[in-house]
Design a protein around this motif. Structure first.
Motif: not given
Length: 117
Positions: A33-43, A89-105
């Protein structure tokens, strides 16, 4: 950085959703599903940067070199129900620093439909 890519597969075969990153080795997750603000949805799968620490189902694999920043997701024995948006979702240190790469199957075909288009 956000990007979308359509990946096509055939039911019963494996499909790989590519995901690579640069910089410090860090934890990451794949979600459905879509990338949420914090961590992965439906891990689906988590790593600590070097090894898988959680896997929802044995069909989900990270076959690349995780410590080498290749965290491409392989879904074995793909089914029609696997068609969805996936978030790497690649987790980076700091607030709101995650890189999101969304892939559509987007398209997973049955062999019959695939060969009779």
């Amino acid at each position: 950085v956000t990007s979308y890519q359509r990946v096509t597969a055939v039911v019963g075969q494996s499909v790989t959703l590519p995901c690579h990153y640069n910089g410090e080795v860090t934890s990451m997750c794949w979600g459905r599903g879509a990338c949420p603000w914090l961590d992965c949805r439906t891990n689906i799968i988590w790593t600590d940067g070097y090894r898988v620490t959680y896997r929802r189902d044995g069909r989900y694999q990270l076959n690349g070199h995780i410590g080498g920043r290749d965290v491409s997701l392989t879904i074995n024995n793909a089914s029609l129900s696997d068609s969805d948006l996936y978030c790497c979702r690649i987790e980076k240190r700091g607030w709101f620093n995650d890189i999101e790469l969304r892939k559509l199957v987007g398209d997973i075909y049955s062999a019959y439909k695939f060969f009779n288009r």
